[in-house]
Design an enzyme around this catalytic site. Sequence first.
Site, PDB file in Angstrom:
ATOM      1  N   GLU A  99       0.541   3.869   1.952  1.00 20.39           N
ATOM      2  CA  GLU A  99       0.874   4.362   3.294  1.00 20.39           C
ATOM      3  C   GLU A  99       2.111   3.666   3.857  1.00 20.39           C
ATOM      4  OE1 GLU A  99      -1.983   3.352   2.034  1.00 20.39           O
ATOM      5  OE2 GLU A  99      -3.679   3.919   3.290  1.00 20.39           O
TER       6      GLU A  99
ATOM      7  N   CYS B 157       0.830  -1.209   0.000  1.00 18.14           N
ATOM      8  CA  CYS B 157       0.000   0.000   0.000  1.00 18.14           C
ATOM      9  C   CYS B 157       0.865   1.260   0.000  1.00 18.14           C
ATOM     10  CB  CYS B 157      -0.867   0.039   1.252  1.00 18.14           C
ATOM     11  SG  CYS B 157      -2.137  -1.212   1.338  1.00 18.14           S
TER      12      CYS B 157
HETATM   13  N1  THU Z   1      -4.237   0.436  -1.241  1.00 18.36           N
HETATM   14  C1  THU Z   1      -3.420   1.369  -0.697  1.00 18.36           C
HETATM   15  O1  THU Z   1      -2.379   1.711  -1.265  1.00 18.36           O
HETATM   16  N2  THU Z   1      -3.776   1.919   0.475  1.00 18.36           N
HETATM   17  C2  THU Z   1      -4.910   1.623   1.156  1.00 18.36           C
HETATM   18  O2  THU Z   1      -5.129   2.152   2.219  1.00 18.36           O
HETATM   19  C3  THU Z   1      -5.860   0.659   0.619  1.00 18.36           C
HETATM   20  C4  THU Z   1      -5.459  -0.031  -0.625  1.00 18.36           C
HETATM   21  C5  THU Z   1      -3.866  -0.154  -2.519  1.00 18.36           C
HETATM   22  C6  THU Z   1      -3.433  -1.581  -2.449  1.00 18.36           C
HETATM   23  C7  THU Z   1      -3.730  -2.057  -3.848  1.00 18.36           C
HETATM   24  O3  THU Z   1      -2.620  -1.732  -4.687  1.00 18.36           O
HETATM   25  C8  THU Z   1      -4.902  -1.220  -4.282  1.00 18.36           C
HETATM   26  O4  THU Z   1      -4.958  -0.111  -3.402  1.00 18.36           O
HETATM   27  C9  THU Z   1      -6.223  -1.958  -4.246  1.00 18.36           C
HETATM   28  O5  THU Z   1      -6.445  -2.534  -3.018  1.00 18.36           O
END
Ligand code: THU
Length: 157
Positions: free
Chosen positions: A75, A73
């Site tokens: 974050e 992710c």
């Molecule tokens: N994702 C994030 O980067 N941060 C979040 O808080 C939720 C989900 C990303 C992970 C993945 O690459 C995409 O969003 C779909 O879940």
Amino acid sequence: MIKREIHIAYEEYDSIDELSTADRELAAEAIRAMQGVYAPYSNFHVGAAVLMSNGAIVHGANQENAAFPSGLCAERTAMFAAATRYPDEDMVGIALAGGMRGHLGKEPATPCGACRQVMAQYQAKSGKPMSIIMISADKVWKFEKVDDILPLIFNSI
Ligand code: THU
């Protein structure tokens, strides 16, 4: 038996323009960080920006992989980069912005559980509250501390 309640207060703004100067700058950096997204599988783009106690801002963006769990992710990408670059500084705040194909949604993108747990760790490390700003096209939420998005934080070891 006692019935207990957990009360969570947070601020809602119409746009990042209503935020304080420092928060607005961090929010703008989270939107800018979306340029670094690599999300060929979900097409869901997330940018994150971490504000350090020395004033530095570190970007992160979600990175996906054909072996799905190997991706990360926005974050955590941002926090791990920030912790690596500035090991002796505290994380003061984090902002995130997300949406399909890079278009901010109506509701703010909210951090997944694993990212909240990592935020909790760095907040505990600093011993001071770490704020979280979540951004959408229509509204912005600000939470003062990680406890507010992760009640009953695991910190037993
Ligand atoms: N994702 C994030 O980067 N941060 C979040 O808080 C939720 C989900 C990303 C992970 C993945 O690459 C995409 O969003 C779909 O879940």
